[in-house]
Design an enzyme around this catalytic site. Sequence first.
Site, PDB file in Angstrom:
ATOM      1  N   ASP A  77       0.755  -1.536   0.207  1.00 17.11           N
ATOM      2  CA  ASP A  77       0.021   0.159  -0.085  1.00 17.11           C
ATOM      3  C   ASP A  77       1.014   1.111  -0.039  1.00 17.11           C
ATOM      4  O   ASP A  77       2.091   1.314   0.540  1.00 17.11           O
ATOM      5  CB  ASP A  77      -0.826   0.106   1.208  1.00 17.11           C
ATOM      6  CG  ASP A  77      -1.989  -0.842   1.118  1.00 17.11           C
ATOM      7  OD1 ASP A  77      -1.968  -1.948   0.145  1.00 17.11           O
ATOM      8  OD2 ASP A  77      -2.967  -0.715   2.092  1.00 17.11           O
ATOM      9  N   HIS A 128      -6.401   3.035  -3.975  1.00 13.13           N
ATOM     10  CA  HIS A 128      -6.280   3.383  -2.232  1.00 13.13           C
ATOM     11  C   HIS A 128      -6.560   4.532  -2.105  1.00 13.13           C
ATOM     12  O   HIS A 128      -5.906   5.249  -1.284  1.00 13.13           O
ATOM     13  CB  HIS A 128      -4.986   2.892  -1.941  1.00 13.13           C
ATOM     14  CG  HIS A 128      -4.506   2.803  -0.312  1.00 13.13           C
ATOM     15  ND1 HIS A 128      -5.492   2.065   0.262  1.00 13.13           N
ATOM     16  CD2 HIS A 128      -3.717   3.101   0.251  1.00 13.13           C
ATOM     17  CE1 HIS A 128      -5.083   2.118   1.639  1.00 13.13           C
ATOM     18  NE2 HIS A 128      -3.927   2.775   1.728  1.00 13.13           N
ATOM     19  N   HIS A 132      -5.592   9.779   0.178  1.00 17.59           N
ATOM     20  CA  HIS A 132      -5.343   8.875   1.665  1.00 17.59           C
ATOM     21  C   HIS A 132      -5.819   9.459   2.618  1.00 17.59           C
ATOM     22  O   HIS A 132      -5.021   9.591   3.649  1.00 17.59           O
ATOM     23  CB  HIS A 132      -3.960   8.284   1.453  1.00 17.59           C
ATOM     24  CG  HIS A 132      -3.540   7.074   2.393  1.00 17.59           C
ATOM     25  ND1 HIS A 132      -3.467   7.322   3.765  1.00 17.59           N
ATOM     26  CD2 HIS A 132      -3.365   5.810   2.084  1.00 17.59           C
ATOM     27  CE1 HIS A 132      -3.396   6.101   4.404  1.00 17.59           C
ATOM     28  NE2 HIS A 132      -3.289   5.119   3.395  1.00 17.59           N
ATOM     29  N   HIS A 223       3.709  -2.009   3.330  1.00 10.74           N
ATOM     30  CA  HIS A 223       3.735  -0.701   2.776  1.00 10.74           C
ATOM     31  C   HIS A 223       4.965  -0.385   2.153  1.00 10.74           C
ATOM     32  O   HIS A 223       5.830  -1.093   2.409  1.00 10.74           O
ATOM     33  CB  HIS A 223       3.092   0.335   3.997  1.00 10.74           C
ATOM     34  CG  HIS A 223       2.050   0.033   4.725  1.00 10.74           C
ATOM     35  ND1 HIS A 223       1.822  -0.794   5.636  1.00 10.74           N
ATOM     36  CD2 HIS A 223       0.829   0.676   4.301  1.00 10.74           C
ATOM     37  CE1 HIS A 223       0.175  -0.596   5.889  1.00 10.74           C
ATOM     38  NE2 HIS A 223      -0.289   0.295   5.045  1.00 10.74           N
TER      39      HIS A 223
HETATM   40 ZN   LIG Z   1      -2.515   3.435   3.074  1.00  8.39          ZN
END
Ligand SMILES: [Zn+2]
Length: 260
Positions: A77, A128, A132, A223
Amino acid sequence: MRVKAVKLPALLVVALATKACAFVLWLAGAKPALAAACFIAPDPFLLWGLFVPSAQGLVRVFTHFATNRREVWLTIDDGPDPEDTPRILDLLDRHGARATFFVIGERAARHPELIREIVRRGHEVAHHTHTHPHATFWCAGPARLAAELDRALAALGEAGVKPRWFRPPVGIKHLLLGRALAQRDLRCVGWTVRSGDSRAGSAAAVVRQVAPRLRSGAIVLLHEGPRLTASVRVQGIALVLEMCAQRGFACVIPRADQLR
Ligand SMILES: [Zn+2]
């Protein structure tokens, strides 16, 4: 443009109906305590649906995939990142691994060449949100929700990608997310194993978190980018890939019909 008719989730409909009933009870002269209790009764269920990443009440969330092979799905991510993404792609190549990158739209707009490179190297790009907004996504108005989805779709479209999967920031959903995703042919993907890499102090800590929870069909949350501690960036993913190889887990991208 034809707008698809998509139903609201049952949890939301029941919650709103219960609150409406409470209001009618209050108007009809019922005891205020009874009306108040009725009014707040759905709230724990709504909060569970919103804030528990694996909760299914507001939108179907896939949390693993069906397989009888020894394989897992690595999901990365918060990219793309000009420092991390190329190094992660090299690592994945070295291990013969495939992964899905859940990217942030505004970062994709700044680095479309990275989006194209992810795809060229045999991996997948997913959605995503555009900015964010991890603290405010759950309470965004309908226009903001639509903008978060559509602006990222436009940025990814510029790079030639039409994503299939969406993951909300930190797994926190929105009351209208199910409908908004269905209108855009997106489906919500959660995770089986949270690596904790965004808070870990070392790459070894990431592996310690993932190793005991890894099993066939697991979706692993990882991540990339500057929010991670310097010693964890890329290196956490490197150690997870090594651990998967040592334990005989292939890193694959599952088919849509395998998701559960
Ligand atoms: Zn995220």
